[in-house]
Each structure stands twice: as C-alpha cells, then as structure tokens.
Scaffold this active site. Structure first.
Site, PDB file in Angstrom:
ATOM      1  CG  ASP A 109      -9.323 -11.220   6.867  1.00 12.78           C
ATOM      2  OD1 ASP A 109      -9.038 -12.352   6.452  1.00 12.78           O
ATOM      3  OD2 ASP A 109      -8.915 -10.168   6.336  1.00 12.78           O
TER       4      ASP A 109
ATOM      5  CG  ASP B 250      -5.506 -11.879   6.766  1.00 11.68           C
ATOM      6  OD1 ASP B 250      -6.183 -12.280   5.808  1.00 11.68           O
ATOM      7  OD2 ASP B 250      -5.515 -10.688   7.147  1.00 11.68           O
TER       8      ASP B 250
ATOM      9  CG  ASP C  59       1.835  -1.256   3.369  1.00 15.48           C
ATOM     10  OD1 ASP C  59       1.196  -0.895   4.366  1.00 15.48           O
ATOM     11  OD2 ASP C  59       1.401  -2.073   2.522  1.00 15.48           O
TER      12      ASP C  59
ATOM     13  CE  LYS D  51     -11.996  -8.901   5.491  1.00 14.97           C
ATOM     14  NZ  LYS D  51     -10.929  -8.220   6.249  1.00 14.97           N
TER      15      LYS D  51
ATOM     16  CG  HIS E  38      -1.731  -1.049   1.536  1.00 15.56           C
ATOM     17  ND1 HIS E  38      -1.321  -2.225   2.081  1.00 15.56           N
ATOM     18  CD2 HIS E  38      -3.062  -1.178   1.325  1.00 15.56           C
ATOM     19  CE1 HIS E  38      -2.342  -3.026   2.197  1.00 15.56           C
ATOM     20  NE2 HIS E  38      -3.419  -2.432   1.741  1.00 15.56           N
TER      21      HIS E  38
ATOM     22  CD  GLU F 272      -7.284 -12.235   2.026  1.00 24.46           C
ATOM     23  OE1 GLU F 272      -6.788 -11.194   1.559  1.00 24.46           O
ATOM     24  OE2 GLU F 272      -7.500 -12.416   3.236  1.00 24.46           O
TER      25      GLU F 272
ATOM     26  CG  MET G  67      -1.006  -5.646  -6.450  1.00 27.83           C
ATOM     27  SD  MET G  67      -1.175  -4.990  -4.787  1.00 27.83           S
ATOM     28  CE  MET G  67      -1.665  -6.436  -3.861  1.00 27.83           C
TER      29      MET G  67
ATOM     30  CG  ASP H  37      -3.352 -10.180   2.103  1.00 26.59           C
ATOM     31  OD1 ASP H  37      -2.633  -9.742   3.021  1.00 26.59           O
ATOM     32  OD2 ASP H  37      -4.430  -9.655   1.788  1.00 26.59           O
TER      33      ASP H  37
ATOM     34  CD  GLU I 190      -7.965  -8.399  -1.222  1.00 29.70           C
ATOM     35  OE1 GLU I 190      -7.025  -7.713  -1.690  1.00 29.70           O
ATOM     36  OE2 GLU I 190      -7.907  -8.986  -0.140  1.00 29.70           O
TER      37      GLU I 190
ATOM     38  CG  HIS J  75     -11.171 -11.527   1.967  1.00 30.47           C
ATOM     39  ND1 HIS J  75     -10.744 -10.443   1.256  1.00 30.47           N
ATOM     40  CD2 HIS J  75     -10.451 -11.524   3.126  1.00 30.47           C
ATOM     41  CE1 HIS J  75      -9.810  -9.801   1.959  1.00 30.47           C
ATOM     42  NE2 HIS J  75      -9.618 -10.445   3.088  1.00 30.47           N
TER      43      HIS J  75
ATOM     44  CG  ASP K  31      -4.569 -11.082  -1.762  1.00 28.84           C
ATOM     45  OD1 ASP K  31      -3.641 -10.933  -2.591  1.00 28.84           O
ATOM     46  OD2 ASP K  31      -5.110 -10.124  -1.177  1.00 28.84           O
TER      47      ASP K  31
HETATM   48  C1  GLT Z   1      -5.746  -5.725   4.250  1.00 29.68           C
HETATM   49  C2  GLT Z   1      -6.783  -6.699   3.767  1.00 29.68           C
HETATM   50  C3  GLT Z   1      -6.269  -7.494   2.651  1.00 29.68           C
HETATM   51  C4  GLT Z   1      -6.048  -6.692   1.401  1.00 29.68           C
HETATM   52  C5  GLT Z   1      -4.993  -5.692   1.519  1.00 29.68           C
HETATM   53  C6  GLT Z   1      -5.006  -4.821   0.298  1.00 29.68           C
HETATM   54  S1  GLT Z   1      -4.944  -4.860   2.989  1.00 29.68           S
HETATM   55  O1  GLT Z   1      -4.760  -6.407   4.972  1.00 29.68           O
HETATM   56  O2  GLT Z   1      -7.213  -7.527   4.844  1.00 29.68           O
HETATM   57  O3  GLT Z   1      -7.048  -8.598   2.368  1.00 29.68           O
HETATM   58  O4  GLT Z   1      -5.589  -7.571   0.414  1.00 29.68           O
HETATM   59  O5  GLT Z   1      -5.507  -3.546   0.495  1.00 29.68           O
HETATM   60 MN    MN Z   2      -7.632 -11.193   4.729  1.00 32.96          MN
HETATM   61 MN    MN Z   3      -6.089  -9.616   0.678  1.00 37.95          MN
END
Ligand code: GLT
Ligand code: MN
Ligand code: MN
Length: 389
Positions: A257, A259, A59, A185, A56, A219, A90, A289, A183, A222, A247
């Site tokens: 979420d 991750d 970042d 979510k 980002h 992702e 990206m 991600d 993306e 998500h 992702d």
């Molecule tokens: C954030 C989010 C991710 C996205 C990122 C891109 S930032 O961490 O949860 O899934 O991919 O903006």
């Molecule tokens: Mn996520």
């Molecule tokens: Mn993501």
C-alpha cells in the site's frame, strides 16, 4: 502557478491527521520528519485552502491519555478549528495498532478482544460526534488472517456484522446522525483481509440490520493493489448509492500500500475518476489518504498537500474540457456510448417480447463489422492529458 488551481474550502478537500502528520516511518526505518501537533496541522491546512480534517481516535487523543490530557488536546484542536473554519468531516477508530488487536479486532477469536474493540469504537464515535463528524469509517486493518486454519470466514463475518450492527444502533440511540463507510483493502497488514474489495463490502452491507446507514469508502491504492479498476469500483458504488466517502491517492499495481500523492501514478485513470465524481454529483469529502514520500522534508509535506489538491483541480478542469470537446462527443457517439443508456428490451418481459426477439433478424456479421473508433477516442483523451488536443 496560476491561481485558478488554488483550492478553496468549497472544493471539499480533506486530509487525515495521519496523512500530512505521517513522519515518514516505514517497516524498515524510523521517522524522517518531526511529529506535528493536530492543531498545527489544522492551521497549516487552513492556510492552504483545505475544507477539513479527519482522524483516528488516537491521532488526536493518544491511547494512554488521561481525561485531563484529553480535554486539553481537544481544547487546542477546537480552537484551531474555530480560528481556521476547518471542519471535521470523518472520524474513525484505530483498531490496528495496539498489540491487543494482533488477531483481529471485531473478528478476533477472543470475545474479550472483540468487546474491547467495540468499547473503543463507542468512545471514538462519541469523540467524532463531539467535533461534528458526520461520517464514521471502518477500515478493518487487522480483520483477516495469514493461515486458513485459524479463522473460518463465516463466523468471522458474523462477528464483523454484529459489531457494525451494534455500533449503528448506538449512533441511532444517541441521535448522532452519523453514517458509516466501510473501507475495503485486499491485504496488509494481514496476509488476507476480510471485505477485500468494494464488491465484497457492497454485498456485506446488504446483510446488515441498518443497510441504509452504511456505505463504502473506496481507496485508489487498495483496489489498485489487487489489480482492479478503481473507476469501475467507484462507478458501482455510485450505482448502488453507496459512495459515502472516498480516499484519494496513487498506487502502482501489485505493490504494498504505497499511499502516494494523488496524481503520482496513472493520471488517465485519475482523470476518469475525477470526471466520474464530478459528473455524479457526489458531494461528500474528497479525502487525500496519502502521505509525503519518506525522503521529503518537514516543509515538503505541505508541497505534497498543495500538489494533491492542485492536481485534482487540474483534472477537474481537464474533465470539463474533455466532456465539452465536440470531437470527444462525436467519437463517443461513434462508439455508441449514448446508446448504452437505452433499455435493451424497453417493453419488458412478455411472451410477445420473447417472440419478437426470437423472430427479429440478427445479422452477426454486420454487427461484427461495425466501427467503434475506440483507438481515436482514447488518443483524444491522451492528447487532452498531454496538452496537445
Ligand atoms: C490506514 C489505512 C487507510 C485507512 C485509514 C483509516 S488508516 O492508514 O492504510 O487506508 O483509510 O483507518
Ligand atoms: Mn492506503
Ligand atoms: Mn484509506
């Protein structure tokens, strides 16, 4: 550890600066690890055999950086890229963190916030172009609502589309040659997010002024949060020629979420995800991600990164072996998998085709009695994964 699972840049593994750089902060507690400078992240990933990084805007360049700060940070970052050979695959804009975006960014009710969000994205696109990013991701973290009365969906989607159209024109105007990836979510941080699933995003893209420039960035976490089948989501994105980015991580159904590290949960789904990606010819970045567990140490972050890539490579090998196993091929044949690729009415529509279909003898009981052997098929897959096949 055997070397055949050691990644090389050709494997196209990428980490966001915010992923390995995640210091372990969560809603309930502060950082458990020190912050790592972007150039240090690039060097560590280079040592591990990664292909690239993504980020980002903030970042890399802090929100309040002066132009001089920007140039100094960018200089160090570029030097690390040159020395390691890592690429920036990206870039994206942080349109979620600053309190100005508390009611949305592209879909904020206040036009001044929307104009600020577009301006921030223009600058972030320039930054991405400066370091060679070919994909630009839009994750609408604040695009949504908690209450029904405040945010009518139609006008909000109009504004979302207006922003993406404007930014796509900008990319074309500047000759950057970037593609966009949306993306989806379902929720978090907003109670409900717009474009909650891959399916919603695929439809939205078709309404844009430059639909060919825009794809999706699904992702694992998500779609899984919403209880959806991620392999199906990616399968449909590929079917629509819209898988522009991905992702990778892990997630348990129905949670926030998480991750998690790729491979931490649902190995069988990930096996079929890897099989699908590899067999489809998808040649974009494989972006993890995700982040190390909060309890992990500073050094353990690199175990997390190494593990993510290693698991992908193991699953890639398993997927190849599975596809070549004569028992798998035979059971797929028994389940009539190849027949799914045959057109149902090959001659297409005509009055005669209708007559033929209606006059054809269909024996529903015989059709119901056919053997599909799905239990044996899935057991074989399971045994491949367990190492007993
Ligand atoms: C954030 C989010 C991710 C996205 C990122 C891109 S930032 O961490 O949860 O899934 O991919 O903006
Ligand atoms: Mn996520
Ligand atoms: Mn993501």
């Amino acid at each position: 550890m055997s070397d055949r699972y050691a990644p090389v840049p050709e494997d196209r593994f990428v980490f966001g600066l915010w992923t390995v750089g995640n210091p372990g902060r969560d809603t309930w507690g502060g950082a458990t690890r020190p912050v790592i400078a972007p150039d240090e992240i690039v060097r560590r990933l280079g040592d591990l055999g990664a292909h690239g990084v993504c980020f980002h805007d903030n970042d890399l360049i802090p929100f309040d950086a002066t132009p001089a700060d920007r140039e100094a940070i960018l200089g160090r970052f570029r030097k690390a890229l040159t020395e390691t050979g890592l690429r920036v695959t990206m870039a994206t804009t942080n349109l979620a963190f600053h309190p100005a975006f508390k009611d949305g960014s592209f879909t904020a009710n206040d036009p001044a916030v929307r104009r600020f969000a577009i301006a921030k994205s223009l600058r972030a696109i320039d930054l991405g172009a400066e370091v060679g990013a070919s994909t630009y991701v839009f994750w609408g973290g604040r695009e949504g609502a908690e209450i029904h009365a405040s945010k009518p969906v139609g006008p909000a989607l109009d504004r979302y589309r207006e922003a993406i159209d404007f930014l796509a024109d900008y990319v074309v105007d500047r000759g950057y040659g970037m593609r966009f990836a949306i993306e989806p979510k379902p929720n978090e941080p907003r109670g409900d997010l717009f474009l909650p699933t891959v399916g919603h995003a695929l439809h939205f893209i078709e309404t844009l002024a430059r639909p060919e420039m825009v794809g999706v960035n699904p992702e694992v976490a998500h779609e899984t949060m919403a209880g959806l089948n991620f392999v199906h989501a990616v399968g449909q994105a590929l079917w629509a020629n819209k898988l522009f980015h991905i992702d990778l991580n892990s997630q348990r159904i129905g949670r926030y979420d998480q991750d998690y590290r790729f491979g931490q949960e649902d190995i069988k789904e990930l096996l079929f995800l890897v099989k699908l990606l590899e067999e489809s010819g998808y040649d974009g970045p494989l972006h993890f991600d995700s982040h190390a567990l909060r309890a992990e140490s500073a050094e353990g972050v690199w175990d997390f990164a190494r593990g993510s890539m290693r698991t992908y490579l193991i699953l890639r090998e398993k997927a190849t072996r599975l596809a070549a196993d004569p028992r798998y091929i035979a059971l797929c044949a028994e389940a009539q998998v190849p027949e799914l690729s045959l057109p149902t009415v090959p001659e297409g529509f005509s009055g005669e085709a209708v007559t033929r279909l209606l006059e054809e003898h269909h024996d529903p009981d015989a059709l119901a009695a056919r053997v599909v052997a799905n239990e044996r098929l899935d057991q074989l897959v399971t045994e491949h994964l367990l190492g007993t096949a």
